[in-house]
Enzyme design. Structure first.
Site, short mmCIF file in Angstrom:
data_model
loop_
_atom_site.label_atom_id
_atom_site.label_comp_id
_atom_site.label_asym_id
_atom_site.label_seq_id
_atom_site.Cartn_x
_atom_site.Cartn_y
_atom_site.Cartn_z
N SER A 232 0.83 -1.20 0.00
CA SER A 232 0.00 0.00 0.00
C SER A 232 0.87 1.25 0.00
O SER A 232 2.04 1.21 0.38
CB SER A 232 -0.91 0.02 1.24
OG SER A 232 -1.81 -1.06 1.24
N CYS B 271 -5.56 9.54 26.29
CA CYS B 271 -4.58 9.31 27.35
C CYS B 271 -3.48 8.39 26.85
O CYS B 271 -3.29 7.28 27.33
CB CYS B 271 -5.29 8.71 28.57
SG CYS B 271 -4.29 8.70 30.05
N GLU B 272 -2.76 8.86 25.84
CA GLU B 272 -1.67 8.12 25.21
C GLU B 272 -0.63 9.12 24.73
O GLU B 272 -0.97 10.08 24.02
CB GLU B 272 -2.17 7.32 24.00
CG GLU B 272 -3.05 6.15 24.30
CD GLU B 272 -2.28 4.92 24.74
OE1 GLU B 272 -1.04 4.91 24.58
OE2 GLU B 272 -2.92 3.98 25.24
N ARG C 142 -3.77 6.12 11.83
CA ARG C 142 -2.67 5.80 10.93
C ARG C 142 -1.32 6.34 11.42
O ARG C 142 -0.28 5.73 11.20
CB ARG C 142 -2.95 6.32 9.53
CG ARG C 142 -4.10 5.60 8.83
CD ARG C 142 -4.17 5.97 7.35
NE ARG C 142 -3.02 5.45 6.62
CZ ARG C 142 -2.00 6.17 6.20
NH1 ARG C 142 -1.96 7.49 6.45
NH2 ARG C 142 -0.99 5.63 5.54
N TYR D 224 -8.96 5.11 5.24
CA TYR D 224 -8.53 4.38 6.42
C TYR D 224 -8.62 5.16 7.73
O TYR D 224 -8.28 4.60 8.77
CB TYR D 224 -7.09 3.85 6.24
CG TYR D 224 -6.98 2.94 5.05
CD1 TYR D 224 -7.50 1.65 5.10
CD2 TYR D 224 -6.42 3.38 3.86
CE1 TYR D 224 -7.44 0.81 3.99
CE2 TYR D 224 -6.35 2.55 2.75
CZ TYR D 224 -6.86 1.27 2.83
OH TYR D 224 -6.81 0.45 1.73
#
Length: 476
Positions: free
Chosen positions: A234, A394-395, A363, A424
């Site tokens: 891709s 929260c990341e 992505r 996507y």
């Protein structure tokens, strides 16, 4: 002004941090005289008021144009070499009933990769004969529905699926057309997680085993073998991978012709698009020409007919059509030590946090994908500042745009737009941290409308069985 030393090498300091690079925006996007981004004549300020943010904003005319131009290009190039082509829209990029209708109205087939995608296409009223059904682990129910609905072709991904599809076809009294997915051993220059033609992976049959597997397919009277299928990856920016894959597949095809017809060859999709000003994607017309030339040349070399060629663009059709609209919540300057220095040199990276994040665009976290960003509701003469657009999850890895330049006076309440999010992003969206997934709005000729309704907190809570039981217990 000099570039921020924290900027990646590919990112240039812009002369105008308000400029919209045409290659990464849909054809209908422009700035008004007041500096507001508008699509098909509808300003983003109006869209934000009416639908809220985050919001996926899709340019319908752009999708239709790309679909139509892809079909015309492949028809033209393969007619020139004495054959024809089928262009399948890869529904996994983004699928809704409206988009399914748009692409089929423009002459495309649709590739679906799950029972859910099949259900959407059928609900849209798409002629089942236009559908190709993929998947490395199709359930018996999915196979049965595909066969019963009259799906044009099913891609066999394993030896196990031969009997499953054949049995379903016998039960429904039909002869089901099938292709066999093979691994050509070619992989494109792409991200490791996106490369899908290597031998050590879950998809397809090894090239060395394909002749034996085709013999098993041909032994089942309820199956009609249509040809081979391969997918080399891709977000591909060059034709060399497709050319090598086609050469290997056609060598196999020549051997298969000794025992029966092989009318088609599906070369898959993966055509890349531009996400940043540094990307140089091939035009679909150039891809069509390159594929027609290599297939025709290989047919001459092997002394076989030029097959009908199928391709499966998804990202190239819908990706550039859409941008995601966000509202800025907080802006934070972070002093960062510059790597590789001995004098503790530092530079500022401006973190711009928005009201979405990895739940509407996974992505960046999954593939380290790069995106661009622009102020959407105003322009500014402030000097460009290196920004990182972060989400509200929260990341620490919750990043939407890893690096771009915005005017340095970006502030809370600003609307910002991230282009090329049609492929996507919605498909991979989630409810992480219980964020509701945004709506998808289509715009055409100055009119906007919802094509996928955004979720609400009530939608999220409605699936919580504990709440449902408590409500019933209390008689409410």
């Amino acid at each position: 002004m000099t570039a921020n030393p924290l900027a990646p090498d590919w990112l240039s300091l812009p002369g105008d941090a308000n400029a919209l690079e045409p290659a990464i925006w849909s054809a209908g996007v422009e700035r008004s005289a007041e500096g507001v981004i508008q699509v098909a004549g509808v300003p983003v300020t109006q869209l934000a008021r009416e639908y809220g943010t985050p919001l996926y904003v899709m340019d319908e005319a752009d999708v239709r144009t790309r679909a139509r131009e892809a079909k015309l290009a492949f028809d033209r190039e393969f007619a020139a070499v004495g054959s024809s082509a089928k262009v399948y829209y890869a529904g996994k990029a983004f699928l809704s009933t409206e988009v399914a209708r748009w692409v089929t109205e423009e002459g495309l087939h649709i590739d679906v990769a799950s029972g859910g995608e099949l259900a959407v296409a059928l609900a849209a009223g798409v002629d089942p004969a236009l559908l190709g059904v993929h998947g490395n682990n199709k359930s018996l129910r999915e196979i049965d529905r595909a066969v019963a609905s009259g799906a044009g072709v099913i891609v066999i991904d394993s030896v196990d699926e031969i009997a499953r599809v054949a049995d379903a076809a016998e039960q429904h009294g039909v002869r089901q057309r099938v292709r066999l997915r093979v691994n050509s051993g070619v992989h494109a220059s792409t991200h490791e997680y996106l490369a899908t033609a290597r031998e050590d992976q879950k998809f397809g049959i090894a090239l060395a085993d394909a002749e034996d597997v085709v013999a098993l397919i041909r032994a089942r009277s309820s199956l009609e073998f249509m040809g081979l299928h391969a997918h080399i990856g891709s977000q591909i920016f060059e034709a060399v991978g497709f050319s090598e894959s086609a050469r290997r597949l056609m060598t196999l095809q020549a051997r298969l012709l000794g025992d029966g017809p092989v009318p088609e060859l599906n070369l898959g999709g993966g055509f890349g698009i531009a996400y940043t000003s540094a990307d140089e994607a091939m035009q679909v017309a150039d891809i069509a020409r390159a594929l027609a030339e290599i297939v025709a040349a290989e047919a001459r070399r092997l002394g076989i007919p030029v097959p009908v060629v199928a391709v499966e663009p998804g990202r190239a059709i819908v990706g550039p059509s859409t941008f995601t609209l966000y509202e800025v919540g907080t802006v934070k300057d972070v002093l960062v030590t510059i790597g590789g220095t001995t004098d503790d040199a530092t530079a500022v990276r401006k973190y711009v946090s928005v009201d979405g994040g990895m739940s509407d665009n996974a992505r960046t976290a999954l593939y380290e994908a790069d995106y661009s960003v622009r102020l959407a509701a105003r322009v500014s003469e402030a000097e460009p500042a290196l920004v990182r657009v972060a989400g509200k999850h929260c990341e620490s890895g919750d990043i939407v745009v890893r690096a771009d330049y915005l005017p340095g006076d970006v502030r809370p309440g600003d609307l910002v737009a991230v282009p090329a999010t049609g492929a996507y992003c919605w498909s991979l969206s989630s409810n992480y941290n219980y964020l509701a997934r945004p709506a998808v709005v289509a715009v055409r000729d100055g009119v906007s409308r919802i094509i996928v309704r955004g979720e609400t907190e009530d939608d999220l809570l409605s699936r919580d069985a504990g709440i449902v039981r408590d409500t019933a217990r209390n008689g409410n």
